[in-house]
Design a protein around this motif. Sequence first.
Motif, PDB file in Angstrom:
ATOM      1  N   ALA A   1     -22.853  53.056 -39.218  1.00 53.53           N
ATOM      2  CA  ALA A   1     -22.924  52.646 -40.621  1.00 53.53           C
ATOM      3  C   ALA A   1     -24.175  51.793 -40.830  1.00 53.53           C
ATOM      4  CB  ALA A   1     -21.675  51.864 -41.012  1.00 53.53           C
ATOM      5  N   CYS A   2     -24.866  52.017 -41.954  1.00 54.25           N
ATOM      6  CA  CYS A   2     -26.133  51.333 -42.213  1.00 54.25           C
ATOM      7  C   CYS A   2     -26.071  50.531 -43.510  1.00 54.25           C
ATOM      8  CB  CYS A   2     -27.269  52.353 -42.320  1.00 54.25           C
ATOM      9  SG  CYS A   2     -27.491  53.388 -40.857  1.00 54.25           S
ATOM     10  N   TRP A   3     -26.569  49.312 -43.449  1.00 57.02           N
ATOM     11  CA  TRP A   3     -26.695  48.443 -44.623  1.00 57.02           C
ATOM     12  C   TRP A   3     -28.159  48.046 -44.740  1.00 57.02           C
ATOM     13  CZ3 TRP A   3     -28.828  43.837 -45.693  1.00 57.02           C
ATOM     14  CH2 TRP A   3     -28.446  43.175 -46.882  1.00 57.02           C
ATOM     15  N   LEU A   4     -28.757  48.242 -45.935  1.00 58.18           N
ATOM     16  CA  LEU A   4     -30.150  47.876 -46.169  1.00 58.18           C
ATOM     17  C   LEU A   4     -30.216  46.928 -47.356  1.00 58.18           C
ATOM     18  CD1 LEU A   4     -31.953  51.340 -45.851  1.00 58.18           C
ATOM     19  CD2 LEU A   4     -31.364  49.716 -44.040  1.00 58.18           C
ATOM     20  N   GLY A   5     -30.968  45.829 -47.209  1.00 60.42           N
ATOM     21  CA  GLY A   5     -31.167  44.877 -48.288  1.00 60.42           C
ATOM     22  C   GLY A   5     -32.650  44.692 -48.563  1.00 60.42           C
ATOM     23  N   HIS A   6     -33.023  44.533 -49.832  1.00 60.81           N
ATOM     24  CA  HIS A   6     -34.447  44.441 -50.173  1.00 60.81           C
ATOM     25  C   HIS A   6     -34.649  43.611 -51.437  1.00 60.81           C
ATOM     26  CE1 HIS A   6     -37.935  46.832 -48.491  1.00 60.81           C
ATOM     27  NE2 HIS A   6     -38.521  46.023 -49.354  1.00 60.81           N
TER      28      HIS A   6
ATOM     29  N   ARG B   1     -32.237  56.451 -49.428  1.00 64.01           N
ATOM     30  CA  ARG B   1     -32.046  57.834 -49.895  1.00 64.01           C
ATOM     31  C   ARG B   1     -32.093  58.815 -48.723  1.00 64.01           C
ATOM     32  NH1 ARG B   1     -35.389  56.153 -54.308  1.00 64.01           N
ATOM     33  NH2 ARG B   1     -37.219  57.042 -53.258  1.00 64.01           N
ATOM     34  N   TRP B   2     -33.014  58.567 -47.791  1.00 62.10           N
ATOM     35  CA  TRP B   2     -33.123  59.460 -46.617  1.00 62.10           C
ATOM     36  C   TRP B   2     -31.828  59.441 -45.812  1.00 62.10           C
ATOM     37  CZ3 TRP B   2     -32.810  59.361 -41.340  1.00 62.10           C
ATOM     38  CH2 TRP B   2     -33.425  60.394 -40.619  1.00 62.10           C
ATOM     39  N   LEU B   3     -31.278  58.256 -45.591  1.00 63.11           N
ATOM     40  CA  LEU B   3     -30.029  58.130 -44.841  1.00 63.11           C
ATOM     41  C   LEU B   3     -28.890  58.843 -45.575  1.00 63.11           C
ATOM     42  CD1 LEU B   3     -30.392  54.376 -43.856  1.00 63.11           C
ATOM     43  CD2 LEU B   3     -30.512  56.314 -42.278  1.00 63.11           C
ATOM     44  N   ALA B   4     -28.804  58.633 -46.888  1.00 62.54           N
ATOM     45  CA  ALA B   4     -27.742  59.268 -47.670  1.00 62.54           C
ATOM     46  C   ALA B   4     -27.908  60.789 -47.679  1.00 62.54           C
ATOM     47  CB  ALA B   4     -27.749  58.728 -49.100  1.00 62.54           C
ATOM     48  N   ARG B   5     -29.147  61.243 -47.779  1.00 60.07           N
ATOM     49  CA  ARG B   5     -29.415  62.693 -47.805  1.00 60.07           C
ATOM     50  C   ARG B   5     -28.999  63.355 -46.500  1.00 60.07           C
ATOM     51  NH1 ARG B   5     -34.187  62.153 -49.628  1.00 60.07           N
ATOM     52  NH2 ARG B   5     -35.392  62.426 -47.714  1.00 60.07           N
ATOM     53  N   HIS B   6     -29.028  62.579 -45.408  1.00 61.20           N
ATOM     54  CA  HIS B   6     -28.604  63.107 -44.109  1.00 61.20           C
ATOM     55  C   HIS B   6     -27.146  62.746 -43.801  1.00 61.20           C
ATOM     56  CE1 HIS B   6     -32.983  63.554 -43.668  1.00 61.20           C
ATOM     57  NE2 HIS B   6     -32.685  64.508 -42.807  1.00 61.20           N
ATOM     58  N   ASP B   7     -26.388  62.452 -44.853  1.00 57.08           N
ATOM     59  CA  ASP B   7     -24.935  62.244 -44.755  1.00 57.08           C
ATOM     60  C   ASP B   7     -24.536  61.041 -43.898  1.00 57.08           C
ATOM     61  OD1 ASP B   7     -24.309  64.411 -46.418  1.00 57.08           O
ATOM     62  OD2 ASP B   7     -24.422  65.821 -44.743  1.00 57.08           O
ATOM     63  N   LEU B   8     -25.406  60.044 -43.832  1.00 54.07           N
ATOM     64  CA  LEU B   8     -25.042  58.831 -43.115  1.00 54.07           C
ATOM     65  C   LEU B   8     -24.388  57.838 -44.077  1.00 54.07           C
ATOM     66  CD1 LEU B   8     -28.187  58.469 -40.869  1.00 54.07           C
ATOM     67  CD2 LEU B   8     -25.883  58.964 -40.111  1.00 54.07           C
ATOM     68  N   ASP B   9     -23.555  56.988 -43.531  1.00 51.38           N
ATOM     69  CA  ASP B   9     -22.861  55.950 -44.289  1.00 51.38           C
ATOM     70  C   ASP B   9     -23.864  54.830 -44.563  1.00 51.38           C
ATOM     71  OD1 ASP B   9     -21.339  53.804 -45.122  1.00 51.38           O
ATOM     72  OD2 ASP B   9     -19.865  53.950 -43.507  1.00 51.38           O
ATOM     73  N   VAL B  10     -24.309  54.678 -45.821  1.00 51.91           N
ATOM     74  CA  VAL B  10     -25.349  53.690 -46.124  1.00 51.91           C
ATOM     75  C   VAL B  10     -25.003  52.910 -47.382  1.00 51.91           C
ATOM     76  CG1 VAL B  10     -26.712  55.436 -47.359  1.00 51.91           C
ATOM     77  CG2 VAL B  10     -27.822  53.342 -46.559  1.00 51.91           C
ATOM     78  N   ARG B  11     -25.298  51.633 -47.347  1.00 47.83           N
ATOM     79  CA  ARG B  11     -25.181  50.765 -48.521  1.00 47.83           C
ATOM     80  C   ARG B  11     -26.543  50.129 -48.757  1.00 47.83           C
ATOM     81  NH1 ARG B  11     -21.594  48.093 -51.671  1.00 47.83           N
ATOM     82  NH2 ARG B  11     -21.960  45.919 -52.255  1.00 47.83           N
ATOM     83  N   PHE B  12     -27.028  50.152 -50.003  1.00 47.51           N
ATOM     84  CA  PHE B  12     -28.312  49.558 -50.341  1.00 47.51           C
ATOM     85  C   PHE B  12     -28.092  48.400 -51.303  1.00 47.51           C
ATOM     86  CE2 PHE B  12     -32.743  49.240 -50.460  1.00 47.51           C
ATOM     87  CZ  PHE B  12     -33.188  49.088 -51.771  1.00 47.51           C
ATOM     88  N   CYS B  13     -28.597  47.232 -50.918  1.00 47.22           N
ATOM     89  CA  CYS B  13     -28.395  45.999 -51.683  1.00 47.22           C
ATOM     90  C   CYS B  13     -29.757  45.485 -52.144  1.00 47.22           C
ATOM     91  CB  CYS B  13     -27.688  44.975 -50.790  1.00 47.22           C
ATOM     92  SG  CYS B  13     -27.545  43.335 -51.484  1.00 47.22           S
ATOM     93  N   GLU B  14     -30.067  45.682 -53.414  1.00 46.36           N
ATOM     94  CA  GLU B  14     -31.353  45.240 -53.956  1.00 46.36           C
ATOM     95  C   GLU B  14     -31.155  43.947 -54.732  1.00 46.36           C
ATOM     96  OE1 GLU B  14     -34.617  46.835 -57.165  1.00 46.36           O
ATOM     97  OE2 GLU B  14     -33.794  48.288 -55.726  1.00 46.36           O
ATOM     98  N   THR B  15     -31.955  42.949 -54.418  1.00 47.39           N
ATOM     99  CA  THR B  15     -31.788  41.629 -55.027  1.00 47.39           C
ATOM    100  C   THR B  15     -33.103  41.135 -55.612  1.00 47.39           C
ATOM    101  OG1 THR B  15     -32.390  40.375 -53.055  1.00 47.39           O
ATOM    102  CG2 THR B  15     -30.092  41.090 -53.223  1.00 47.39           C
TER     103      THR B  15
END
Length: 261
Positions: A203-208, A225-239
Amino acid sequence: MVRVAPSRVLPRRRLAPSGTRRLRRARPPVERPLRAGATHAVTGLLVLLHGHGDDPATLGAVAPRLDPHGRLRRMIPSGRHRTPTGPAWLPTFAAAPTSTDVGDVLERLAREIRATLPAAALDGPSIGHDTPDPTPGQHVHRRPGLVLAGFSQGAALALAYALARRDGDHADWVRPTHVLGFGTYLLDPDVVDYDPAGASATACWLGHGDEDDVVPVQQGRSAARWLARHDLDVRFCETAGGHAITDAQLDDARDWLHPGD
């Protein structure tokens, strides 16, 4: 550099938003034991990877925010290249690294992880609570085993380690259960042999920060987007904020890593 700054949470998006922090200096790899007063057994390993020219010791303040109950042993390695402000993993920040540069770092990291990882992190299922196998891209809470968290260049290498193909000399590299990347990007596929299918259980979490002038936020969005496009579990947190780790990001990452705590 990593700093902790006040934060403003932006509106949520599909790959998930939330508020900022900064870093600096150089030390040899440090392993942090379970702190006094912790009530949980150590069942995993949290590896913290600093940014280019940052002080690895500064990440020590991030660890308790991500793992407040001390479930994870802590390891804070240091890059071997030297810059005027501190150590670095790769020879330069601006120029593209070579596959040899990246491969050498990942090999060393794999050895240190294997030597430090608690046995409990390799025992039993990583997906908790009798959950069925997840569908591609679905988020299912996993018990943290090997957790890699990094800032900037360190986060790019954490993603590279998690997503690199496991075969030949790399077959015994332990695959992370979770990766957290702050202010990060994906290294070019010319220097990393990415195998997203092999990392489907990570599982991947990215913050920016939305005003990052070192690693533009578009690179973080593109990585998510790349992770999601390859069906990986990803959460993106933009602050709100620049090239830093924010309080809101840390809160969001902790809740994602330890839901219900």
